[in-house]
Design a protein around this motif. Structure first.
Motif, mmCIF file in Angstrom:
data_model
loop_
_atom_site.group_PDB
_atom_site.id
_atom_site.type_symbol
_atom_site.label_atom_id
_atom_site.label_comp_id
_atom_site.label_asym_id
_atom_site.label_seq_id
_atom_site.Cartn_x
_atom_site.Cartn_y
_atom_site.Cartn_z
ATOM 1 N N ALA A 581 15.371 11.223 51.277
ATOM 2 C CA ALA A 581 16.480 11.260 52.239
ATOM 3 C C ALA A 581 17.814 11.057 51.521
ATOM 4 O O ALA A 581 18.816 11.737 51.824
ATOM 5 N N ILE A 582 17.848 10.141 50.551
ATOM 6 C CA ILE A 582 19.075 9.893 49.776
ATOM 7 C C ILE A 582 19.489 11.159 49.037
ATOM 8 O O ILE A 582 20.670 11.532 49.009
ATOM 9 N N LEU A 583 18.520 11.852 48.443
ATOM 10 C CA LEU A 583 18.846 13.077 47.701
ATOM 11 C C LEU A 583 19.425 14.135 48.635
ATOM 12 O O LEU A 583 20.397 14.816 48.283
ATOM 13 N N MET A 584 18.850 14.306 49.823
ATOM 14 C CA MET A 584 19.375 15.306 50.764
ATOM 15 C C MET A 584 20.839 15.028 51.082
ATOM 16 O O MET A 584 21.683 15.941 51.054
ATOM 17 N N MET A 585 21.169 13.775 51.356
ATOM 18 C CA MET A 585 22.550 13.421 51.690
ATOM 19 C C MET A 585 23.487 13.671 50.511
ATOM 20 O O MET A 585 24.545 14.290 50.656
ATOM 21 N N CYS A 586 23.076 13.205 49.336
ATOM 22 C CA CYS A 586 23.939 13.339 48.148
ATOM 23 C C CYS A 586 24.131 14.802 47.763
ATOM 24 O O CYS A 586 25.233 15.222 47.370
ATOM 25 N N SER A 588 23.992 17.515 49.732
ATOM 26 C CA SER A 588 24.852 18.208 50.704
ATOM 27 C C SER A 588 26.302 17.762 50.579
ATOM 28 O O SER A 588 27.227 18.582 50.614
ATOM 29 N N VAL A 589 26.509 16.446 50.432
ATOM 30 C CA VAL A 589 27.875 15.921 50.341
ATOM 31 C C VAL A 589 28.552 16.400 49.061
ATOM 32 O O VAL A 589 29.723 16.812 49.078
ATOM 33 N N GLU A 590 27.843 16.395 47.946
ATOM 34 C CA GLU A 590 28.443 16.827 46.667
ATOM 35 C C GLU A 590 28.800 18.310 46.715
ATOM 36 O O GLU A 590 29.875 18.714 46.269
ATOM 37 N N ALA A 591 27.903 19.129 47.281
ATOM 38 C CA ALA A 591 28.170 20.568 47.377
ATOM 39 C C ALA A 591 29.353 20.835 48.303
ATOM 40 O O ALA A 591 30.234 21.656 47.991
ATOM 41 N N ALA A 592 29.392 20.128 49.449
ATOM 42 C CA ALA A 592 30.484 20.333 50.407
ATOM 43 C C ALA A 592 31.818 19.879 49.837
ATOM 44 O O ALA A 592 32.870 20.469 50.136
ATOM 45 N N SER A 593 31.800 18.848 49.002
ATOM 46 C CA SER A 593 33.060 18.325 48.445
ATOM 47 C C SER A 593 33.749 19.326 47.527
ATOM 48 O O SER A 593 34.961 19.258 47.326
ATOM 49 N N LYS A 594 32.972 20.281 46.977
ATOM 50 C CA LYS A 594 33.549 21.290 46.083
ATOM 51 C C LYS A 594 34.463 22.260 46.836
ATOM 52 O O LYS A 594 35.289 22.944 46.240
ATOM 53 N N SER A 595 34.286 22.313 48.162
ATOM 54 C CA SER A 595 35.105 23.239 48.963
ATOM 55 C C SER A 595 36.417 22.607 49.427
ATOM 56 O O SER A 595 37.244 23.287 50.054
ATOM 57 N N LEU A 596 36.596 21.328 49.151
ATOM 58 C CA LEU A 596 37.819 20.654 49.592
ATOM 59 C C LEU A 596 39.010 21.100 48.747
ATOM 60 O O LEU A 596 38.966 21.023 47.512
ATOM 61 N N LYS A 597 40.067 21.582 49.423
ATOM 62 C CA LYS A 597 41.259 22.023 48.686
ATOM 63 C C LYS A 597 42.155 20.836 48.349
ATOM 64 O O LYS A 597 42.735 20.762 47.271
ATOM 65 N N GLU A 598 42.280 19.900 49.285
ATOM 66 C CA GLU A 598 43.071 18.691 49.043
ATOM 67 C C GLU A 598 42.199 17.475 49.370
ATOM 68 O O GLU A 598 42.236 16.951 50.496
#
Length: 654
Positions: A581-586, A588-598
């Motif tokens: 469960a920890i791996l799933m969260m980490c 998804s969050v790490e991949a999504a953070s790459k799309s943050l512009k600011e």
């Protein structure tokens, strides 16, 4: 493997009060001597045992004949008169008679004579003599000189002196075989008992201190009970009793697994492994007890909780250790002392070894366990003896040997991994090395995915540490979770170094299938490279049954209507442990953070909440052993770590 004799139903300790009712002898029995008393008798017998010397009559006769011939030859060649020759012959015969009266002994072996009286055996005759009556080879010359004549010696006297010195041969030597046989006969004749207790005779009153004669009598009747071998009349009942007790212990373990470790209970291989280790410890202890019960403290019983902790967890290791020690209480002598000692040692083992794959931790823990053994034994000894002067120092040696044998747990874990297809922290440490073959291949074929895996591994390890999960397991799983992307690395954005996107040439459904296939490809690649099942679990579950949302939405835009989700859904299963469960969260969050512009602090907080809450709403954590409190803790860690990663840096002057 249990004792084939009866069992004394009372427990007692030296120096402690008798806690039961007045005890009377149930039958006639002999009072057995203690080991100390028997050893004292043996020592006395050894000191007083006879030392046998063998007198060789043949050597004495041969020497006399040789001397007589050579002396007669010398005298016949001399010009001495008859009376002088007669005197010389008398002197020579007297010297030979004196030397061989009790015999001539080789001085080299004289140091072996440590008795005031020795027994000289001449044929079938024996006589006791003082050792000084024996002639020794080193004082022959002096004695002969004193008998031959007054200095200066004549030529004939010198010749006679040389003849006697050359011809006199030792004819007495130690008869070690006879000496040893006599000693063994004396030792075997020692009585092991020192009295008799009649039936219904009082042995001890309630409250009496167990010591001295009372202790000897209680030890004797206990041994009497335990020496009663099973008979046809009671065999079935005793076996039935043992079966009930052992079955009860095993049932407690199975109930523990069923209630608190369901995933282990449902895995026959793991259950077999646990029971195999219990039987191994019982079997090893039984062998040692049958060989010599004094060595029982050299058996490294704490290896059991160490092994189970390495493969499972500390709580299961401790529970199993306690049950096993309770079973061993039927086998070992001084069961209360043994139980107390081993349970304390097991607790120390569980508490001190946190990361078995760190060798320094193991050595330090083994040292602490050995010290605990020393302290507990010392405490028991001074309670029983009333002072520290009667310590059995040999037991300290057994405890040290126990500690040394406990270090064998590392190769033993490796053997168990092969036999039972399990994985320990030691193997996880090796797998997490980024120089391993598969991770090097990932770094070469899909460098972006490799960097993503490293970031996820760091995040997952930090989260696992905060919620007391297996950090080494989750880190290793994170490093391998995306190895399936090596099959088509350019179809994943982190590996695209140019503006060319191969998905532009495909339909959303085909693109979604390629993305989903990285799970299947990863599992196949992991099995091909013989990765453990615990690591493959991370590959299978890190997306659970979620959607490839980007291409799903793109397909909806193209079709202009709702589309079937099954073409864009990962095959699962959903995470079934805290670590997955920890791996799933980490991930998804790490991949999504790459799309943050600011990536500001507020934006990062919102992203983490959105991703994790979405997974919770979709039921991705339904099978995972994770609480709401732990989820909140994981969110905090992710927010903090991402803020550290995306913090603003000062602009350096050109």
């Amino acid at each position: 493997m249990f004792p084939k004799g009866g069992h004394f139903k009372y427990e007692f300790q030296k120096g402690k009060p008798w806690q039961y009712e007045n005890y009377y002898a149930p039958f006639d029995f002999a009072i057995q001597k203690t080991k100390v008393e028997i050893e004292a008798e043996k020592k006395k017998l050894r000191e007083n045992s006879k030392l046998y010397l063998e007198y060789d009559e043949g050597i004495a006769i041969a020497v006399k004949d040789n001397i007589q011939k050579r002396v007669n030859k010398v005298l016949n060649a001399s010009d001495l008169d008859a009376s002088e020759k007669e005197n010389i012959l008398t002197v020579v015969d007297g010297i030979v008679a004196d030397v061989y009266e009790y015999g001539l002994f080789n001085v080299v072996n004289y140091h072996k004579i440590d008795k005031d009286i020795v027994t000289l055996k001449r044929g079938n005759m024996v006589q006791d003599i003082q050792p000084y009556k024996l002639f020794k080879t080193d004082n022959n010359l002096k004695y002969i000189n004193s008998k031959i004549g007054v200095q200066p010696l004549t030529e004939v006297e010198n010749t006679l002196l040389n003849i006697l010195f050359e011809e006199l041969k030792p004819n007495v030597e130690l008869n070690e075989e006879l000496t040893l046989k006599a000693l063994e006969e004396s030792l075997s004749a020692i009585s092991l008992t020192k009295g008799l207790v009649a039936e219904k005779e009082r042995i001890i009153f309630k409250g009496d201190i167990v010591e001295g004669e009372k202790l000897a009598v209680l030890e004797s009747i206990k041994n009497e009970f335990e020496s009663q071998v099973w008979s046809k009349s009671n065999y079935n009942w005793i076996v039935f009793g043992y079966i009930l007790l052992v079955a009860l212990a095993f049932l407690m373990l199975l109930l523990f697994l069923r209630k608190y470790r369901v995933e282990i209970f449902e895995n026959n291989n793991k259950v077999t492994f646990i029971f195999f280790n219990i039987l191994l410890v019982v079997f090893l202890t039984t062998l040692i007890v049958k060989f010599n019960a004094e060595f029982v403290y050299a058996v490294p019983i704490v290896i059991l909780p160490l092994v189970l902790k390495a493969f499972f967890d500390a709580r299961l290791g401790m529970f199993t250790h306690v049950l096993t020690v309770l079973l061993l209480g039927f086998i070992v002598p001084n069961s209360f002392e043994f139980l107390f000692l081993q349970i304390i040692a097991g607790i120390v083992t569980i508490l001190t070894i946190s990361e078995l794959y760190k060798r320094a931790n193991l050595f330090i823990s083994v040292l602490q366990i050995t010290i605990v053994y020393f302290v507990v034994y010392f405490a028991f000894s001074i309670i029983q003896e009333g002072n520290a002067s009667n310590l059995d120092w040999a037991k300290f040696g057994y405890f040290a040997l126990n500690g040394a044998a406990t270090l064998f747990v590392i190769p033993l874990i490796y053997v168990f991994e092969i036999l039972f297809s399990l994985v320990s922290d030691e193997s996880l440490k090796e797998l997490s090395n980024t120089n391993s073959k598969l991770l090097r291949e990932l770094a070469e074929k899909a460098p972006g995915t490799f960097q993503h895996s490293l970031q996820v591994a760091n995040l997952a390890e930090a989260c696992a540490n905060e919620v007391h999960a297996n950090s080494m397991l989750v880190r290793t799983g994170a490093l391998y979770h995306d190895i399936g992307k090596m099959a088509n690395p350019m179809f994943f954005t982190e590996n695209q170094s140019t503006s060319v996107n191969p998905h532009d040439e495909l339909t959303p459904r085909d693109s979604g299938q390629i993305i989903i296939n990285h799970i299947i490809d990863g599992v196949e690649l992991a099995k091909k490279n013989r990765l453990p099942d615990r690591i493959i679990d991370f590959i299978r579950t890190h997306h659970g049954t979620s959607l490839v949302y980007y291409f799903y939405k793109k397909e909806e835009e193209i079709e202009g209507r709702a589309v079937d989700k099954k073409y864009f859904q990962y095959p699962g299963p959903i995470p079934f442990s805290k670590e997955t469960a920890i791996l799933m969260m980490c991930d998804s969050v790490e991949a999504a953070s790459k799309s943050l512009k600011e990536p500001s602090a507020q934006v990062i907080d919102g992203l983490v909440e959105k991703v994790v809450n979405s997974q919770m709403e979709n039921g991705q954590f339904m099978n995972a052993d994770i609480t709401f409190k732990e989820l909140q803790t994981i969110k905090k860690v992710l927010k903090k770590k991402l803020k550290n990663i995306y913090h603003l840096r000062i602009e350096y002057p050109e």
